[in-house]
Scaffold this active site. Structure first.
Site, PDB file in Angstrom:
ATOM      1  N   HIS A 165       0.731  -1.371  -0.020  1.00 21.47           N
ATOM      2  CA  HIS A 165       0.015   0.055   0.027  1.00 21.47           C
ATOM      3  C   HIS A 165       0.810   1.360   0.059  1.00 21.47           C
ATOM      4  CE1 HIS A 165      -3.704  -2.041   0.627  1.00 21.47           C
ATOM      5  NE2 HIS A 165      -3.372  -2.689   1.393  1.00 21.47           N
ATOM      6  N   GLU A 170      -3.212  -5.701  11.537  1.00 27.82           N
ATOM      7  CA  GLU A 170      -3.958  -6.009  10.250  1.00 27.82           C
ATOM      8  C   GLU A 170      -3.245  -5.017   9.011  1.00 27.82           C
ATOM      9  OE1 GLU A 170      -7.900  -4.585  10.981  1.00 27.82           O
ATOM     10  OE2 GLU A 170      -7.351  -3.428  12.638  1.00 27.82           O
TER      11      GLU A 170
END
Ligand SMILES: Cc1cc2nc3c(=O)[nH]c(=O)nc-3n(C[C@H](O)[C@H](O)[C@H](O)COP(=O)(O)OP(=O)(O)OC[C@H]3O[C@@H](n4cnc5c(N)ncnc54)[C@H](O)[C@@H]3O)c2cc1C
Length: 488
Positions: free
Chosen positions: A52, A339
């Site tokens: 990301h 996460e």
């Protein structure tokens, strides 16, 4: 006598393996404990594989800073570890006015987080870049630093590099409790005996909260948040760009992405569940994934799907990564609630943990012989015909194709079985070589792979498993060994 280490790491996911690799640079005795039969057996094996850019996380959080810091080092890390990584850029697609406003918010957030290379593009430009995108696209946020990686090879390569640099790895070894001495944690009890250490790093993924409770820390909990996926036949995979929808309050949404191996993948949805071992996929879940993905690429066809799977996010109760040296449990370092974007952040998380250890008084002295470079064994299908011929001349096993869909040879399988982190199960081989990952999903190769594992490991066929004890393929041999048994 108990074996003694400077550091014990619990959990061989991408986080534990990168911490192990970072520590292997120094003159330390390090033990990495993983309860499954292979590293990369938790969330690290079932995710979207996106590196990301870093515009999603709330500014000021660890998620935000470690995402951006992790993203920055990916080119270097994947070059050093010989792992497939493409910095192809990612797109958040806007389909209406409200989405366009969200793009502006994400852009501003990205700027605050230090993300570079972002640009809002028009719907027309998006359609030019990805002709399969929903024709109603109004615009998109392009993030040039986003990319895709092979998360299996990344985790395995980090573990191998750590092992080659001196880290001890024990598989099928579950940490069940801590040892305490003089008010500090002084080691761990496991399913295979106990080990003493100065520090224990809790990188146990979904189970990190349960280990914390064993150390007397009760304020933090982890909820498994399931995400389901579909993978498409490579022959039918035509999507080129990583396409996100606008995010929801609890996830980045159901996306459509190419993988580093050329398949299209869609997912994940986000469903909070209770059972930390529930990796089932449901018809409703897959329907949600499909309809979500079709909003981005309407031409996706259900009949082109070759595999489905689910992963569990370790969603922490604070909403952020929890990386700490708790004063109530001296000797323990928690790396919990990792996460998304944990895969992206893992290399930076490892450096953060090193800083914490320094603050706790651990002296880090560099080893003169540390080698950050790891080369992967030959991948037959990636070689030119000339290179393939040379390889076969050197070792005839590279001339025997075991998995036809992915063109994986016996030579590659044998190399993976004898690698620094040995593949001892079918799934461990699949993660390293991609055998069984193609259209027939192992229908052709499985019996041959079982024989090769049996021969190379010196184990009976009945001891060969898909993913560790309890997943044996063969109950007993049914035909006379010397008469009809397949020769491999
Ligand atoms: C659906 C989904 C999509 C995602 N998409 C992305 C993405 O695109 N990009 C991104 O950056 N991140 C993504 N993530 C997040 C990323 O996958 C995780 O943050 C990362 O894999 C966490 O790694 P880990 O090492 O902390 O956990 P894990 O990989 O779960 O590893 C923990 C390990 O600890 C072991 N363990 C547990 N208890 C014990 C014990 N008592 N003794 C010994 N071993 C133990 C487990 O067996 C496991 O192997 C996604 C996650 C999910 C689930």
């Amino acid at each position: 006598m108990n074996a003694w280490y400077d550091i014990i790491i619990v959990g061989g996911g991408v986080v534990g393996c990168f911490i192990a690799r970072a520590l292997s640079r120094y003159k330390l005795r390090v033990l990495l404990l993983e309860r499954e039969s292979d590293v990369c057996s938790g969330a690290s094996k079932a995710n979207t594989a996106i590196v990301h850019a870093g515009y999603d996380a709330k500014p000021g959080t660890l998620k935000a800073s470690l995402n951006v810091a992790g993203n920055r080092v990916y080119d270097q890390i994947c070059a050093d570890l010989d792992v497939p990584f493409q910095r192809c850029g990612t797109y958040v697609v806007a389909l209406d006015e409200e989405d366009l406003r969200t793009l502006d918010d994400l852009y501003q957030r990205g700027v605050q987080n230090g993300v570079t290379g972002m640009r809002v593009i028009s719907g027309e430009e998006m359609r030019r870049i990805e002709p399969l995108v929903n024709p109603e696209v109004r615009g998109a946020l392009y993030a040039a630093t986003g990319g895709i990686v092979d998360p299996f090879l990344l985790t395995i390569a980090a573990a191998e590099n750590a092992v080659v640099n001196g880290v001890h790895l024990l598989l099928e070894t579950e940490v069940t409790d801590f040892i305490r001495q003089n008010g500090r944690l002084a080691g761990v009890r496991t399913s295979h005996g106990q080990f003493l250490s100065r520090f224990v790093i809790n990188a146990a993924g979904l189970y990190a909260d349960q280990l914390m409770a064993k150390a007397g820390l009760h304020g933090f909990s982890i909820t498994p948040r399931k995400g389901e996926y579909c993978v498409f036949d490579r022959e039918k995979s035509r999507v080129r760009a990583v396409l996100f929808p606008c995010p929801t309050p609890i996830s980045k949404g159901i996306l459509v992405t190419p993988t580093t191996h050329g398949n299209t993948m869609i997912g994940p949805n986000a469903v909070d569940i209770q059972d930390k071992s529930d990796l089932s996929v449901t018809p409703q879940g897959l329907e949600e994934v499909f309809s979500g993905a079709q909003r981005l690429v309407p031409t996706l066809e259900r009949r082109d799907v070759i595999a489905v799977f689910a992963g569990l996010r370790a969603s922490g109760s604070t909403g952020d990564f929890l990386i700490e040296a708790p004063v109530q449990a001296p000797g323990l370092i928690n790396v919990a609630g990792i996460e998304s974007p944990g895969l992206t952040a893992a290399p930076a998380i490892a450096e953060f943990v090193l800083d914490l250890l320094r603050e706790c008084g651990l002296e880090l002295r560099e080893k003169p012989d540390y080698n950050p470079i790891r080369r992967s064994p030959p991948r037959f299908h990636e070689l030119s015909h000339r290179e393939q011929a040379l390889l076969i001349a050197r070792d005839a096993r590279y001339g025997r194709i075991v998995c036809r869909c992915e063109m994986v040879t016996e030579g590659e399988i044998v190399a993976a079985i004898h690698a620094p982190v040995p593949a001892r199960t079918y799934d461990a081989l699949k993660r390293r070589t991609r055998l069984g990952a193609g259209r027939c999903q192992g229908g052709f190769d499985t019996p041959r792979v079982i024989h090769i594992l049996s021969r190379e490991l010196g184990l009976p066929l009945t001891a060969i498993t898909k993913k560790g004890p309890g997943s044996e393929f063969v109950v007993r041999e049914t035909k006379d060994r010397n008469d009809t048994k397949t020769k491999v």
